[in-house]
Design a protein around this motif. Structure first.
Motif, PDB file in Angstrom:
ATOM      1  N   LEU A 279       5.177   2.575   7.136  1.00  0.00           N
ATOM      2  CA  LEU A 279       4.697   1.223   7.420  1.00  0.00           C
ATOM      3  C   LEU A 279       4.158   1.149   8.849  1.00  0.00           C
ATOM      4  O   LEU A 279       3.090   0.574   9.088  1.00  0.00           O
ATOM      5  CB  LEU A 279       5.832   0.216   7.209  1.00  0.00           C
ATOM      6  N   HIS A 280       4.877   1.743   9.778  1.00  0.00           N
ATOM      7  CA  HIS A 280       4.420   1.766  11.165  1.00  0.00           C
ATOM      8  C   HIS A 280       3.074   2.478  11.275  1.00  0.00           C
ATOM      9  O   HIS A 280       2.190   2.056  12.031  1.00  0.00           O
ATOM     10  CB  HIS A 280       5.453   2.448  12.062  1.00  0.00           C
ATOM     11  N   LYS A 281       2.903   3.559  10.513  1.00  0.00           N
ATOM     12  CA  LYS A 281       1.633   4.282  10.522  1.00  0.00           C
ATOM     13  C   LYS A 281       0.499   3.381  10.039  1.00  0.00           C
ATOM     14  O   LYS A 281      -0.601   3.410  10.586  1.00  0.00           O
ATOM     15  CB  LYS A 281       1.727   5.543   9.660  1.00  0.00           C
ATOM     16  N   ARG A 282       0.765   2.555   9.025  1.00  0.00           N
ATOM     17  CA  ARG A 282      -0.259   1.623   8.527  1.00  0.00           C
ATOM     18  C   ARG A 282      -0.691   0.665   9.644  1.00  0.00           C
ATOM     19  O   ARG A 282      -1.869   0.419   9.837  1.00  0.00           O
ATOM     20  CB  ARG A 282       0.265   0.799   7.341  1.00  0.00           C
TER      21      ARG A 282
ATOM     22  N   SER B 194       0.818  -1.213   0.000  1.00  0.00           N
ATOM     23  CA  SER B 194       0.000   0.000   0.000  1.00  0.00           C
ATOM     24  C   SER B 194       0.858   1.272   0.000  1.00  0.00           C
ATOM     25  O   SER B 194       0.330   2.369  -0.158  1.00  0.00           O
ATOM     26  CB  SER B 194      -0.943   0.006   1.210  1.00  0.00           C
ATOM     27  N   LEU B 195       2.163   1.118   0.156  1.00  0.00           N
ATOM     28  CA  LEU B 195       3.079   2.266   0.104  1.00  0.00           C
ATOM     29  C   LEU B 195       3.327   2.658  -1.354  1.00  0.00           C
ATOM     30  O   LEU B 195       2.917   1.952  -2.279  1.00  0.00           O
ATOM     31  CB  LEU B 195       4.407   1.904   0.778  1.00  0.00           C
TER      32      LEU B 195
ATOM     33  N   CYS C 141     -10.639  -3.016   9.134  1.00  0.00           N
ATOM     34  CA  CYS C 141      -9.249  -3.256   8.769  1.00  0.00           C
ATOM     35  C   CYS C 141      -9.106  -4.705   8.338  1.00  0.00           C
ATOM     36  O   CYS C 141      -8.929  -5.593   9.159  1.00  0.00           O
ATOM     37  CB  CYS C 141      -8.332  -2.938   9.947  1.00  0.00           C
ATOM     38  N   LYS C 142      -9.207  -4.960   7.073  1.00  0.00           N
ATOM     39  CA  LYS C 142      -9.168  -6.334   6.560  1.00  0.00           C
ATOM     40  C   LYS C 142      -7.916  -6.569   5.737  1.00  0.00           C
ATOM     41  O   LYS C 142      -7.886  -7.444   4.878  1.00  0.00           O
ATOM     42  CB  LYS C 142     -10.410  -6.602   5.721  1.00  0.00           C
ATOM     43  N   LYS C 143      -6.878  -5.796   5.978  1.00  0.00           N
ATOM     44  CA  LYS C 143      -5.636  -5.970   5.217  1.00  0.00           C
ATOM     45  C   LYS C 143      -4.975  -7.302   5.543  1.00  0.00           C
ATOM     46  O   LYS C 143      -4.276  -7.861   4.739  1.00  0.00           O
ATOM     47  CB  LYS C 143      -4.671  -4.833   5.540  1.00  0.00           C
TER      48      LYS C 143
END
Length: 180
Positions: free
Chosen positions: A149-152, A105-106, A177-179
């Motif tokens: 990434l930490h924010k995600r 997602s980045l 949150c279904k990632k």
């Protein structure tokens, strides 16, 4: 310290410890409540506030032992019910399932960078040389990508850290949150 402060500081650590030793979440909640009651009733026995952590985890260990003793009296346990014979996915294993979707997602540049360094294990120096980047520049990019990434992870889950700063437990913030 009073029981509210102690419980606020140690509840998540105790819950993670119980999850590692008890495979039924309902039993974990029951035992957590039992530990709270025992610690409340015996709080006056603590003379040194620096020993609270050890004291609480001793109560937790004894509570787990009592739980299995009582369960053993009630029925004969099979191998599939013994926590030490089961492979339980740990916190890191569970969160690892989220890693690839979050990295993807980045931005493409950050995703490729973290995939090579964090997933494939390529050293930062090697990556910098292969991509004709200054090592110091790459280190900054890696740091910024890790922060994203930490924010995600933080947007998706409430992370609990132990005294060393390692993730000890997590709770999804919402069902959307279904990632992972």
């Amino acid at each position: 310290m009073n029981i509210e402060q102690i419980w606020k500081a140690y509840k998540n650590h105790l819950k993670a410890f119980l999850h590692a030793n008890i495979n039924n979440p309902a039993d974990v909640d029951d035992l957590l409540q039992e530990i709270l009651i025992k610690s409340y009733l015996n709080l006056k026995t603590i003379k040194d506030n620096t020993s609270i952590n050890a004291w609480l985890f001793q109560i937790a260990r004894r509570t787990i032992i009592d739980f299995y003793r009582q369960k053993g009296r009630d029925q004969k346990l099979g191998d599939d019910e013994l926590w030490y014979r089961q492979e339980q996915p740990g916190v890191h294993t569970q969160l690892a399932r989220c890693l690839t979707p979050f990295i993807q997602s980045l931005t493409a540049k950050d995703a490729e960078l973290l995939t090579q360094i964090e997933i494939n294990g390529l050293s930062q120096k090697t990556y910098a040389e292969q991509n004709q980047l200054k090592y110091s520049t790459l280190k900054s990019r890696v740091q910024k990508a890790r922060e994203q990434l930490h924010k995600r992870f933080s947007d998706c889950c409430e992370l609990s850290l132990d005294a060393q700063g390692n993730i000890s437990d997590f709770t999804p913030k919402n069902t959307q949150c279904k990632k992972c």
